[in-house]
Write a protein that holds these residues in place. Structure first.
Motif, PDB file in Angstrom:
ATOM      1  N   ALA A 116      11.662   4.527  35.659  1.00 50.54           N
ATOM      2  CA  ALA A 116      10.510   4.707  36.543  1.00 50.54           C
ATOM      3  C   ALA A 116       9.889   3.331  36.767  1.00 50.54           C
ATOM      4  O   ALA A 116      10.443   2.313  36.350  1.00 50.54           O
ATOM      5  CB  ALA A 116       9.512   5.688  35.939  1.00 50.54           C
ATOM      6  N   GLY A 117       8.745   3.318  37.431  1.00 48.35           N
ATOM      7  CA  GLY A 117       8.054   2.055  37.661  1.00 48.35           C
ATOM      8  C   GLY A 117       8.315   1.493  39.036  1.00 48.35           C
ATOM      9  O   GLY A 117       8.663   2.207  39.978  1.00 48.35           O
ATOM     10  N   ASN A 166      15.154  11.505  43.123  1.00 48.17           N
ATOM     11  CA  ASN A 166      13.981  10.862  42.544  1.00 48.17           C
ATOM     12  C   ASN A 166      12.747  11.576  43.089  1.00 48.17           C
ATOM     13  O   ASN A 166      12.852  12.733  43.520  1.00 48.17           O
ATOM     14  CB  ASN A 166      13.970   9.367  42.876  1.00 48.17           C
ATOM     15  CG  ASN A 166      14.889   8.554  41.974  1.00 48.17           C
ATOM     16  OD1 ASN A 166      14.558   8.239  40.838  1.00 48.17           O
ATOM     17  ND2 ASN A 166      16.066   8.219  42.491  1.00 48.17           N
ATOM     18  N   ARG A 167      11.618  10.907  43.083  1.00 46.88           N
ATOM     19  CA  ARG A 167      10.399  11.509  43.634  1.00 46.88           C
ATOM     20  C   ARG A 167       9.757  10.569  44.666  1.00 46.88           C
ATOM     21  O   ARG A 167       8.530  10.508  44.775  1.00 46.88           O
ATOM     22  CB  ARG A 167       9.413  11.843  42.509  1.00 46.88           C
ATOM     23  CG  ARG A 167       9.929  12.883  41.538  1.00 46.88           C
ATOM     24  CD  ARG A 167       8.781  13.539  40.754  1.00 46.88           C
ATOM     25  NE  ARG A 167       8.008  12.563  39.998  1.00 46.88           N
ATOM     26  CZ  ARG A 167       8.285  12.182  38.750  1.00 46.88           C
ATOM     27  NH1 ARG A 167       9.349  12.664  38.132  1.00 46.88           N
ATOM     28  NH2 ARG A 167       7.533  11.300  38.131  1.00 46.88           N
ATOM     29  N   PHE A 217      11.675   7.568  39.842  1.00 50.31           N
ATOM     30  CA  PHE A 217      10.928   6.686  40.727  1.00 50.31           C
ATOM     31  C   PHE A 217      10.132   7.512  41.737  1.00 50.31           C
ATOM     32  O   PHE A 217      10.597   8.554  42.217  1.00 50.31           O
ATOM     33  CB  PHE A 217      11.882   5.742  41.465  1.00 50.31           C
ATOM     34  CG  PHE A 217      12.553   4.754  40.566  1.00 50.31           C
ATOM     35  CD1 PHE A 217      11.859   3.669  40.048  1.00 50.31           C
ATOM     36  CD2 PHE A 217      13.891   4.908  40.222  1.00 50.31           C
ATOM     37  CE1 PHE A 217      12.469   2.758  39.213  1.00 50.31           C
ATOM     38  CE2 PHE A 217      14.516   3.998  39.388  1.00 50.31           C
ATOM     39  CZ  PHE A 217      13.800   2.920  38.878  1.00 50.31           C
ATOM     40  N   ASP A 218       8.940   7.030  42.058  1.00 45.60           N
ATOM     41  CA  ASP A 218       8.097   7.760  43.011  1.00 45.60           C
ATOM     42  C   ASP A 218       7.412   6.779  43.954  1.00 45.60           C
ATOM     43  O   ASP A 218       7.621   5.576  43.886  1.00 45.60           O
ATOM     44  CB  ASP A 218       7.068   8.635  42.283  1.00 45.60           C
ATOM     45  CG  ASP A 218       6.170   7.833  41.344  1.00 45.60           C
ATOM     46  OD1 ASP A 218       6.188   6.577  41.418  1.00 45.60           O
ATOM     47  OD2 ASP A 218       5.446   8.436  40.533  1.00 45.60           O
ATOM     48  N   GLY A 219       6.594   7.364  44.857  1.00 44.25           N
ATOM     49  CA  GLY A 219       5.881   6.535  45.815  1.00 44.25           C
ATOM     50  C   GLY A 219       6.717   6.220  47.045  1.00 44.25           C
ATOM     51  O   GLY A 219       7.823   6.742  47.219  1.00 44.25           O
ATOM     52  N   SER A 238       9.923  -5.102  35.476  1.00 45.85           N
ATOM     53  CA  SER A 238       9.071  -4.342  36.397  1.00 45.85           C
ATOM     54  C   SER A 238       9.244  -2.833  36.215  1.00 45.85           C
ATOM     55  O   SER A 238       8.511  -2.048  36.816  1.00 45.85           O
ATOM     56  CB  SER A 238       9.384  -4.715  37.848  1.00 45.85           C
ATOM     57  OG  SER A 238      10.670  -4.233  38.234  1.00 45.85           O
ATOM     58  N   LEU A 239      10.236  -2.430  35.410  1.00 43.07           N
ATOM     59  CA  LEU A 239      10.524  -1.010  35.205  1.00 43.07           C
ATOM     60  C   LEU A 239       9.786  -0.472  33.974  1.00 43.07           C
ATOM     61  O   LEU A 239       9.417  -1.230  33.081  1.00 43.07           O
ATOM     62  CB  LEU A 239      12.033  -0.802  35.019  1.00 43.07           C
ATOM     63  CG  LEU A 239      12.937  -1.330  36.134  1.00 43.07           C
ATOM     64  CD1 LEU A 239      14.396  -1.139  35.760  1.00 43.07           C
ATOM     65  CD2 LEU A 239      12.625  -0.634  37.455  1.00 43.07           C
ATOM     66  N   SER A 240       9.608   0.814  33.961  1.00 40.60           N
ATOM     67  CA  SER A 240       9.079   1.472  32.765  1.00 40.60           C
ATOM     68  C   SER A 240      10.131   2.430  32.214  1.00 40.60           C
ATOM     69  O   SER A 240      11.025   2.867  32.937  1.00 40.60           O
ATOM     70  CB  SER A 240       7.787   2.240  33.092  1.00 40.60           C
ATOM     71  OG  SER A 240       7.996   3.203  34.111  1.00 40.60           O
ATOM     72  N   ASN A 241      10.005   2.713  30.914  1.00 41.78           N
ATOM     73  CA  ASN A 241      10.974   3.574  30.237  1.00 41.78           C
ATOM     74  C   ASN A 241      12.396   3.041  30.412  1.00 41.78           C
ATOM     75  O   ASN A 241      13.321   3.772  30.765  1.00 41.78           O
ATOM     76  CB  ASN A 241      10.882   5.012  30.764  1.00 41.78           C
ATOM     77  CG  ASN A 241      11.592   6.012  29.863  1.00 41.78           C
ATOM     78  OD1 ASN A 241      11.680   5.803  28.648  1.00 41.78           O
ATOM     79  ND2 ASN A 241      12.110   7.091  30.434  1.00 41.78           N
ATOM     80  N   ALA A 242      12.557   1.737  30.154  1.00 42.19           N
ATOM     81  CA  ALA A 242      13.833   1.066  30.402  1.00 42.19           C
ATOM     82  C   ALA A 242      14.657   0.892  29.135  1.00 42.19           C
ATOM     83  O   ALA A 242      15.440  -0.050  29.019  1.00 42.19           O
ATOM     84  CB  ALA A 242      13.583  -0.291  31.053  1.00 42.19           C
ATOM     85  N   SER A 243      14.535   1.818  28.204  1.00 42.61           N
ATOM     86  CA  SER A 243      15.281   1.707  26.947  1.00 42.61           C
ATOM     87  C   SER A 243      16.798   1.755  27.169  1.00 42.61           C
ATOM     88  O   SER A 243      17.568   1.212  26.378  1.00 42.61           O
ATOM     89  CB  SER A 243      14.865   2.806  25.973  1.00 42.61           C
ATOM     90  OG  SER A 243      15.080   4.091  26.549  1.00 42.61           O
ATOM     91  N   ALA A 244      17.221   2.391  28.264  1.00 41.74           N
ATOM     92  CA  ALA A 244      18.653   2.462  28.563  1.00 41.74           C
ATOM     93  C   ALA A 244      19.231   1.095  28.905  1.00 41.74           C
ATOM     94  O   ALA A 244      20.448   0.927  28.942  1.00 41.74           O
ATOM     95  CB  ALA A 244      18.899   3.430  29.715  1.00 41.74           C
TER      96      ALA A 244
END
Length: 273
Positions: free
Chosen positions: A132-133, A177-178, A156-158, A86-92
């Motif tokens: 993010a995500g 975060n955001r 993370f936002d929203g 469910s996450l984005s940019n999860a290369s870590a």
């Protein structure tokens, strides 16, 4: 014409051997004369006593059924991999793999950001990873032993997710975060084990949620650097770390917070009551 019924064989009227009677009928076998009950033949395998253990059988059946249903649940590895999806940019989180397990028996971990205690997944420390995500709460709440969750210093936002679904949490770190918007007043309802709440340096607006006042074990509350408005709730816990600085709060400082250092209220400082 004679009836054919006369040619039917006659049933024997003599008593059957005792082993063919149900044990429950033995008290009646001593009856004599008109009080004697008619003989009743009960096959041994259908004896009433054969069902005396029926409650135990039902209990065993239920336990086996529950074990079968429980076995259909997801493992910690499957839950975390679903959450990662469910996450984005999860290369870590590249070492999160179905080829390994998150925890080992010696409290070590095979997966980045996973905290293990006694071989059990105890917490997630996913900080400074550029994540993010979506925070998939429906998936995370399937981790019954999750005690701490930190996603500080990410993207993370929203709106703030419904973390109250994870009632086992003792520490929640969302700072830097955001996240934005109004936090529902009941956002922390039922989180009776929660000791640490870090929401600093986000973009939250509206009132500070009053459900924070009902957390009996709360020790740390960091809300600085947001856009909270209105009055401070009356927090009566023995807080060790507290800050609402750099918000847009107004009104008096509640008596329960009057002993906190003035730097905890810097920025648009409410007046002391």
């Amino acid at each position: 014409m004679p009836s054919k019924l006369h040619h039917l064989p006659k049933l024997p009227l003599h008593p059957l051997p005792p082993q063919h009677y149900s044990p429950l009928l033995k008290p009646f076998l001593t009856a004599k004369g008109a009080h004697a009950p008619p003989p009743v033949r009960v096959p041994p395998h259908c004896s009433i006593m054969a069902f005396k253990d029926k409650p135990s059988f039902v209990l065993v059946f239920l336990l086996v059924s529950l074990h079968f249903v429980a076995s259909l649940g997801l493992t910690d590895s499957e839950i975390l991999l679903k959450f990662k999806g469910s996450l984005s940019n999860a290369s870590a989180l590249s070492d999160w793999s179905d080829k390994t397990t998150p925890c080992t028996k010696n409290n070590a971990t095979n997966w980045a950001g996973v905290i293990c205690v006694d071989g059990i997944l105890w917490g997630l420390q996913l900080e400074n990873m550029g994540l993010a995500g979506k925070i998939d709460m429906e998936t995370l709440q399937a981790l019954p032993d999750l005690k701490t969750l930190s996603i500080m210093n990410n993207n993370f936002d929203g709106p703030m997710p419904e973390f109250k679904k994870i009632v086992s949490l003792r520490a929640l770190y969302l700072s830097n975060n955001r996240f934005s918007g109004v936090i529902p007043l009941d956002a922390f309802d039922g989180m009776l084990k929660l000791k640490k709440v870090y929401l600093a340096q986000n973009e939250f607006t509206g009132a500070i949620p009053s459900s924070l006042t009902a957390l009996p074990k709360l020790l740390d509350l960091r809300l600085e650097g947001n856009q909270f408005t209105g009055q401070l709730p009356d927090l009566t816990q023995n807080l060790l770390s507290f800050s609402v600085s750099n918000n847009a709060l107004e009104g008096p400082i509640p008596a329960g917070l009057s002993k906190m250092d003035s730097s905890s209220f810097s920025g648009e400082l409410p007046s002391y009551h």
